[in-house]
Motif scaffolding. Structure first.
Motif, mmCIF file in Angstrom:
data_model
loop_
_atom_site.group_PDB
_atom_site.id
_atom_site.type_symbol
_atom_site.label_atom_id
_atom_site.label_comp_id
_atom_site.label_asym_id
_atom_site.label_seq_id
_atom_site.Cartn_x
_atom_site.Cartn_y
_atom_site.Cartn_z
ATOM 1 N N VAL A 144 0.832 -1.205 0.000
ATOM 2 C CA VAL A 144 0.000 0.000 0.000
ATOM 3 C C VAL A 144 0.871 1.262 0.000
ATOM 4 C CG1 VAL A 144 -1.654 1.340 1.358
ATOM 5 C CG2 VAL A 144 -1.979 -1.114 1.082
ATOM 6 N N LEU A 145 1.900 1.272 0.845
ATOM 7 C CA LEU A 145 2.729 2.470 0.983
ATOM 8 C C LEU A 145 3.515 2.792 -0.281
ATOM 9 C CD1 LEU A 145 4.189 2.118 4.592
ATOM 10 C CD2 LEU A 145 2.157 3.350 3.833
ATOM 11 N N CYS A 146 4.107 1.795 -0.904
ATOM 12 C CA CYS A 146 4.942 2.071 -2.068
ATOM 13 C C CYS A 146 4.128 2.477 -3.285
ATOM 14 C CB CYS A 146 5.860 0.896 -2.381
ATOM 15 S SG CYS A 146 5.041 -0.552 -3.019
ATOM 16 N N SER A 147 2.842 2.197 -3.276
ATOM 17 C CA SER A 147 2.002 2.573 -4.415
ATOM 18 C C SER A 147 1.359 3.958 -4.242
ATOM 19 C CB SER A 147 0.917 1.517 -4.630
ATOM 20 O OG SER A 147 0.025 1.505 -3.531
ATOM 21 N N ARG A 148 1.572 4.588 -3.098
ATOM 22 C CA ARG A 148 0.957 5.898 -2.845
ATOM 23 C C ARG A 148 1.836 7.027 -3.372
ATOM 24 N NH1 ARG A 148 -3.265 6.256 0.652
ATOM 25 N NH2 ARG A 148 -2.621 8.248 1.526
ATOM 26 N N ALA A 149 1.184 8.052 -3.862
ATOM 27 C CA ALA A 149 1.897 9.235 -4.334
ATOM 28 C C ALA A 149 2.448 10.011 -3.140
ATOM 29 C CB ALA A 149 0.957 10.120 -5.147
ATOM 30 N N GLU A 150 3.477 10.808 -3.386
ATOM 31 C CA GLU A 150 4.110 11.591 -2.314
ATOM 32 C C GLU A 150 3.189 12.687 -1.768
ATOM 33 O OE1 GLU A 150 7.215 11.432 -0.775
ATOM 34 O OE2 GLU A 150 7.378 9.473 -1.742
#
Length: 166
Positions: free
Chosen positions: A38-44
């Motif tokens: 989930v975290l790595c697929s989220r935008a900054e």
């Protein structure tokens, strides 16, 4: 109640994982993988708050902060405030910085017991105990001092001293 504290790098390798409710090792690994996915697929530029119901079950929220190569993650239920949890991550990172003089991923890897000591001074059984990084540093220094003192105690063998043989 806080359900879990996780620190993982940007490749998904867990550097610290503490669960405050029982999970098997396999389940812990599955949860860590799911959180990283989930975290790595989220935008900054999106919120650091997530509903974690799909990963951790009902009444679960997740807050995270990305520093350099590490994600710091807290999973908690509705009894905790989201902003307070984000601040708790900040206090944890500030304390690590004070203890390790500009903390990096290797400090966490090679000082595992000290990291757990800091975390245990902050959170016990899923409840927040301390939110002051200054107080946390004092407590960790005192624990380190006591550990050093206990490690320096040497026992004299009976045959060398002999004073109790009389």
């Amino acid at each position: 109640m806080i359900r879990s504290v996780m620190v993982m790098n940007t490749q998904g390798k867990p550097r610290l994982a503490k669960f405050y409710d029982f999970q098997t090792v396999e389940k812990q690994q599955e949860l860590i993988r799911s959180v990283f996915g989930v975290l790595c697929s989220r935008a900054e530029n999106v919120s650091n708050f997530l509903d974690a119901t799909s990963i951790f079950g009902p009444d679960s929220s997740l807050v995270y902060k990305h520093y350099a190569t590490l994600y710091f993650v807290l999973v908690f239920d509705s009894s905790e405030n989201e902003l307070a949890m984000l601040d708790l991550i900040q206090v944890f990172v500030e304390t690590l910085d004070k203890c390790f003089k500009n903390v990096c991923e290797l400090d966490i890897v090679f000082n595992y017991s000290k990291i757990h000591t800091i975390l245990d001074e902050m959170i016990f059984g899923g409840q927040v105990l301390e939110t002051s990084s200054t107080e946390l540093v004092k407590a960790v220094e005192e624990i380190s001092r006591l550990e050093s003192a206990s490690n320096s105690i040497t026992l004299v063998p009976k045959s060398v001293s002999g004073w109790w043989n009389r």
